[in-house]
Scaffold this motif. Sequence first.
Motif, short mmCIF file in Angstrom:
data_model
loop_
_atom_site.label_atom_id
_atom_site.label_comp_id
_atom_site.label_asym_id
_atom_site.label_seq_id
_atom_site.Cartn_x
_atom_site.Cartn_y
_atom_site.Cartn_z
N ARG A 61 1.07 15.07 108.25
CA ARG A 61 1.39 16.47 108.49
C ARG A 61 1.13 16.74 109.96
O ARG A 61 -0.03 16.85 110.37
CB ARG A 61 0.58 17.38 107.60
CG ARG A 61 0.93 17.21 106.15
CD ARG A 61 0.11 18.11 105.27
NE ARG A 61 0.40 17.83 103.89
CZ ARG A 61 0.99 18.68 103.08
NH1 ARG A 61 1.35 19.87 103.51
NH2 ARG A 61 1.22 18.35 101.83
N ILE A 62 2.19 16.82 110.74
CA ILE A 62 2.10 16.97 112.18
C ILE A 62 2.56 18.38 112.54
O ILE A 62 3.69 18.77 112.21
CB ILE A 62 2.98 15.94 112.92
CG1 ILE A 62 2.82 14.54 112.32
CG2 ILE A 62 2.70 15.96 114.42
CD1 ILE A 62 1.45 13.93 112.42
N VAL A 63 1.71 19.14 113.21
CA VAL A 63 2.00 20.51 113.59
C VAL A 63 2.22 20.56 115.09
O VAL A 63 1.45 19.98 115.86
CB VAL A 63 0.83 21.44 113.20
CG1 VAL A 63 1.09 22.86 113.66
CG2 VAL A 63 0.59 21.38 111.71
N VAL A 64 3.26 21.27 115.53
CA VAL A 64 3.51 21.47 116.95
C VAL A 64 2.85 22.77 117.36
O VAL A 64 3.12 23.83 116.79
CB VAL A 64 5.02 21.50 117.26
CG1 VAL A 64 5.25 21.76 118.74
CG2 VAL A 64 5.68 20.18 116.84
N GLY A 65 1.95 22.69 118.34
CA GLY A 65 1.24 23.87 118.81
C GLY A 65 0.27 23.48 119.90
O GLY A 65 0.28 22.34 120.40
N ASP A 66 -0.59 24.39 120.27
CA ASP A 66 -1.59 24.16 121.30
C ASP A 66 -2.82 23.50 120.65
O ASP A 66 -3.54 24.16 119.90
CB ASP A 66 -1.98 25.49 121.94
CG ASP A 66 -3.02 25.35 123.04
OD1 ASP A 66 -3.65 24.28 123.17
OD2 ASP A 66 -3.21 26.33 123.78
N PRO A 67 -3.07 22.22 120.95
CA PRO A 67 -4.20 21.54 120.31
C PRO A 67 -5.55 22.20 120.60
O PRO A 67 -6.40 22.28 119.71
CB PRO A 67 -4.15 20.13 120.90
CG PRO A 67 -2.74 19.95 121.34
CD PRO A 67 -2.28 21.31 121.78
N SER A 68 -5.75 22.69 121.82
CA SER A 68 -7.03 23.33 122.15
C SER A 68 -7.23 24.60 121.33
O SER A 68 -8.32 24.85 120.81
CB SER A 68 -7.09 23.67 123.64
OG SER A 68 -7.05 22.50 124.41
N ASP A 69 -6.18 25.40 121.22
CA ASP A 69 -6.26 26.62 120.42
C ASP A 69 -6.51 26.29 118.95
O ASP A 69 -7.33 26.93 118.30
CB ASP A 69 -4.96 27.43 120.57
CG ASP A 69 -5.01 28.72 119.77
OD1 ASP A 69 -5.88 29.56 120.04
OD2 ASP A 69 -4.15 28.87 118.86
N ALA A 70 -5.81 25.28 118.44
CA ALA A 70 -5.99 24.89 117.04
C ALA A 70 -7.42 24.42 116.78
O ALA A 70 -8.02 24.78 115.76
CB ALA A 70 -5.00 23.79 116.67
N LEU A 71 -7.96 23.66 117.70
CA LEU A 71 -9.33 23.16 117.54
C LEU A 71 -10.34 24.31 117.60
O LEU A 71 -11.28 24.37 116.79
CB LEU A 71 -9.64 22.11 118.61
CG LEU A 71 -10.89 21.29 118.42
CD1 LEU A 71 -10.91 20.59 117.07
CD2 LEU A 71 -11.00 20.26 119.54
N ALA A 72 -10.13 25.25 118.50
CA ALA A 72 -11.02 26.41 118.60
C ALA A 72 -10.96 27.24 117.32
O ALA A 72 -12.00 27.68 116.81
CB ALA A 72 -10.65 27.25 119.81
#
Length: 170
Positions: free
Chosen positions: A60-71
């Motif tokens: 399951r691969i999501v396209v987005g901002d990895p830093s924002d997702a991690l936060a």
Amino acid sequence: MPSAVGAVAEVLAGYDAVVCFGAPVFRYHAPSRSDFLRPGVSLYAVTDDPDEAARAPFGRIVVGDPSDALARLADAISQTDRPWPVPRAIAEADTTGPAFTAEAILDAIDRGKNDDAVIALEWTSADMLRDRLTITRAKSLFYPAAGGLGWGLPAASDCDSAALSGPSSP
């Protein structure tokens, strides 16, 4: 992580899920006919590269901002009393000679570098030994993805050029 599909699958075989934020998941340079992961291991990833997400063979691969997702994930996870995992023990390097081992060479580099050192590690046969290097700051270790030799030094030079020019004026 190792550089071959089967070797990565072996390292991750004991886990239920693999989660990746902002790093390429499917880059390998050692040939292998193995499965990407063992049955029962799920993959979740966040990438800002739509092409990488489209090429993903599974997960399951999501396209987005990895830093924002991690936060956001960190904010959503409740605190735990579980202890942090203990770092892997690194065996003492063989220094009996007459030839130097890869471990001994990397240990010598680690002992000899200063806090401002930038390492461009393009020694692909020592790929799994990079844990022998003590890395304490961002942009101080560069190594090629998928065996792309010749990339690390220019990348390290470009990234640190601002640091070398000194502080900028307001």
